[in-house]
Enzyme design. Sequence first.
Site, PDB file in Angstrom:
ATOM      1  N   LYS A  33      36.074  34.998  46.806  1.00 11.21           N
ATOM      2  CA  LYS A  33      36.306  34.101  45.663  1.00 11.21           C
ATOM      3  C   LYS A  33      37.795  34.083  45.301  1.00 11.21           C
ATOM      4  CE  LYS A  33      35.219  37.864  42.457  1.00 11.21           C
ATOM      5  NZ  LYS A  33      34.136  38.459  41.621  1.00 11.21           N
ATOM      6  N   ARG A 129      26.376  39.149  30.953  1.00 16.80           N
ATOM      7  CA  ARG A 129      27.270  38.121  31.473  1.00 16.80           C
ATOM      8  C   ARG A 129      26.416  37.185  32.315  1.00 16.80           C
ATOM      9  NH1 ARG A 129      32.271  39.371  35.573  1.00 16.80           N
ATOM     10  NH2 ARG A 129      30.480  39.403  36.957  1.00 16.80           N
ATOM     11  N   TYR A 257      66.151  34.095  26.892  1.00 13.28           N
ATOM     12  CA  TYR A 257      65.630  33.567  25.621  1.00 13.28           C
ATOM     13  C   TYR A 257      65.475  34.665  24.590  1.00 13.28           C
ATOM     14  CZ  TYR A 257      64.378  29.230  28.023  1.00 13.28           C
ATOM     15  OH  TYR A 257      64.402  28.055  28.723  1.00 13.28           O
ATOM     16  N   MET A 305      59.845  30.846  32.715  1.00 11.47           N
ATOM     17  CA  MET A 305      58.867  30.135  33.535  1.00 11.47           C
ATOM     18  C   MET A 305      59.211  30.195  35.027  1.00 11.47           C
ATOM     19  SD  MET A 305      57.632  26.163  33.280  1.00 11.47           S
ATOM     20  CE  MET A 305      57.019  26.325  31.616  1.00 11.47           C
TER      21      MET A 305
HETATM   22  C1  LIG Z   1      33.810  39.681  42.083  1.00 13.75           C
HETATM   23  C2  LIG Z   1      32.464  40.216  42.353  1.00 13.75           C
HETATM   24  C3  LIG Z   1      32.272  41.248  43.284  1.00 13.75           C
HETATM   25  C4  LIG Z   1      33.429  41.964  43.955  1.00 13.75           C
HETATM   26  O1  LIG Z   1      33.904  42.923  43.059  1.00 13.75           O
HETATM   27  P1  LIG Z   1      35.122  43.885  43.484  1.00 13.75           P
HETATM   28  O2  LIG Z   1      35.201  44.886  42.406  1.00 13.75           O
HETATM   29  O3  LIG Z   1      36.319  42.984  43.540  1.00 13.75           O
HETATM   30  O4  LIG Z   1      34.778  44.431  44.805  1.00 13.75           O
HETATM   31  C5  LIG Z   1      30.985  41.652  43.569  1.00 13.75           C
HETATM   32  N1  LIG Z   1      29.931  41.082  42.960  1.00 13.75           N
HETATM   33  C6  LIG Z   1      30.071  40.104  42.053  1.00 13.75           C
HETATM   34  C7  LIG Z   1      28.855  39.533  41.417  1.00 13.75           C
HETATM   35  C8  LIG Z   1      31.339  39.649  41.702  1.00 13.75           C
HETATM   36  O5  LIG Z   1      31.467  38.684  40.792  1.00 13.75           O
END
Ligand SMILES: *Cc1c(COP(=O)(O)O)cnc(C)c1O
Length: 362
Positions: A33, A129, A257, A305
């Site tokens: 992801k 969640r 800044y 930036m």
């Molecule tokens: C992001 C995620 C993972 C991976 O977690 P890491 O700690 O980065 O290995 C595994 N399972 C779910 C559901 C996630 O959202």
Amino acid sequence: MSAATLTIDLSAVAENTRRFVRAGSPAVLAVVKADGFGHGLADVARTAVANGATWIGVTSVAEGVAVRAAGVTVPVLSWLNPVQVDVPTVLRHRIDLAVPSGRHLAAIVAAEPRHPVRVHLQLDTGMARDGAAPEEWAGLMAAARRAEVAGWVTVVGVMGHLAMADRPGHPGNAQGKSALLRGVALAEQAGLRPTLRHLAATAATLTDPSAHLDLVRIGAGLVGIDPSGSTRLRPSLRLTAPVAQVRRVGAGVGVGYGHTGVTGRPTTLALLPLGYADGLPRSASGRAQVLVRGRRCPVIGVISMDQTVVDVGDVPVEPGDQAVLFGPGRAEPAVEEWAAWAGTIPHEIVTGIGHRVGRSVR
Ligand SMILES: *Cc1c(COP(=O)(O)O)cnc(C)c1O
């Protein structure tokens, strides 16, 4: 033009992957992801599979399609889908779906898939969640069984996620594990036969073999980040930028800044052509360090930036010298240090490097 460059070391991803494969868990799902945690979705997916991962995990069907476009043929699971998921695309690209609610399941059934959709029932095992809340489990299992008998889905897995995995002794981990096993038992009572029970991400995989179950889902660990702090993995990124300009100043000069940084002595200021729009956290201003000509030098003033000023003292720095913002080398600042300077976690640093920064993959 910013000539800042992010160098991605796929041999580190390969080595980290092999470490998880060797750790003896039944199967490793590589989580790609967020563009492979900022390392490139296609490159990380291909590297992980070439080194023993047998599953890929993503958060959307679009990411799953990108994994297929990269030529990856192992099973792909997507776990953060809208209720109205694109079922024909899911079938065409052979993407498994996590199902977190009866509404998600009903939408799959309503789409009347030509073949059963492979699903993983996603249970909230203690995060509040994603996933179904415990009071919904029995209803979800019963509906999933009806949909399976009708030929709309095949329930291949039951999954959860741990809130406290980066604190190995925390009671939340044992609670999450027993919650998942309770969910699996409920699924079996409902007549389902899920063969893949999965719960552990990087931290739990490294610290608790009893959480491995049938599949571990590894994201951060592939790119060298261990949230549990228990294990040395290989960092896989180096961020460099050429010094754009150098100026000699006296003591008492306000920099940037708001003049939040003021020189304490006559010194040399080196300008780097990247800033918070490129992923350097502004909140690290006043704490961060950069390696210039082999020396650790502090960032001075507020990170802007597009620009960052480094106080290099009397180090003989020239425009064009390559500064290392972070990297795996001994003297180089680590991603973990940037995270500490910014009050965040390494994940946010590696996923935040902007599109203006050039990529060099090796
Ligand atoms: C992001 C995620 C993972 C991976 O977690 P890491 O700690 O980065 O290995 C595994 N399972 C779910 C559901 C996630 O959202």
